[in-house]
Design an enzyme around this catalytic site. Structure first.
Site, PDB file in Angstrom:
ATOM      1  N   CYS A 105      24.905  58.936  65.813  1.00 37.78           N
ATOM      2  CA  CYS A 105      25.788  58.671  67.164  1.00 37.78           C
ATOM      3  C   CYS A 105      25.864  57.243  67.475  1.00 37.78           C
ATOM      4  CB  CYS A 105      25.805  59.377  68.057  1.00 37.78           C
ATOM      5  SG  CYS A 105      26.804  59.763  68.877  1.00 37.78           S
ATOM      6  N   CYS A 159      27.028  66.953  65.931  1.00 37.98           N
ATOM      7  CA  CYS A 159      26.299  67.625  65.301  1.00 37.98           C
ATOM      8  C   CYS A 159      26.463  66.612  63.631  1.00 37.98           C
ATOM      9  CB  CYS A 159      26.232  69.105  65.023  1.00 37.98           C
ATOM     10  SG  CYS A 159      27.555  69.985  64.254  1.00 37.98           S
ATOM     11  N   CYS A 218      21.998  65.233  65.871  1.00 40.85           N
ATOM     12  CA  CYS A 218      22.410  63.796  64.678  1.00 40.85           C
ATOM     13  C   CYS A 218      21.667  62.787  65.270  1.00 40.85           C
ATOM     14  CB  CYS A 218      23.783  63.296  64.584  1.00 40.85           C
ATOM     15  SG  CYS A 218      24.792  62.788  66.244  1.00 40.85           S
TER      16      CYS A 218
END
Length: 134
Positions: free
Chosen positions: A89, A11, A85
């Site tokens: 990522c 996150c 996120c």
């Protein structure tokens, strides 16, 4: 890579949702799964309300610290679970990606964090059931 499946929870701040998910997976998997967590912009410390919510169910995440998301952490994981996120990522072919839409516990009171904690537990239980044994 070890013989065990590995899961990375990501996150933004690695202070709430991903830490609770890592706590649940560590607790429920009993060492059968390698557990990691990280954040695209890690906070200074784990959210104290998340710590309290997990303490209520007998899981201690006080020793957890927010970590920076690295490409290596993603590459070394079989499953990458993102929680808000998004594009931060890194993507590697051959990894399984899941995006869990969960409310952010940041700035929330314990009453608001409990249902998030419980939703994370349910999702972690499903994830454990889907992973192959080591």
């Amino acid at each position: 890579m070890s013989d065990k499946p590995s899961v990375l929870f990501v996150c933004v701040h690695n202070a709430g949702r991903s830490q609770m998910a890592a706590g649940w997976l560590t607790h429920l998997a009993g060492g059968r799964i390698e557990v990691r967590s990280a954040g695209s912009a890690p906070a200074e410390s784990v959210n104290p309300v998340a710590v309290e919510a997990m303490r209520e169910v007998g899981i201690d995440i006080t020793g957890a610290t927010p970590k920076v998301l690295t490409a290596e952490a993603v590459q070394e994981s079989d499953v990458v679970v993102t929680m808000g996120c998004g594009d931060a990522c890194p993507f590697f072919p051959g990894r399984r990606y899941e995006d869990w839409k969960l409310d952010d516990p940041a700035g929330q009171g314990i009453e608001a964090v409990r249902p998030i904690r419980d939703e994370i537990r349910a999702r972690v239980e499903r994830l454990i059931a889907e992973l192959p044994p080591a």
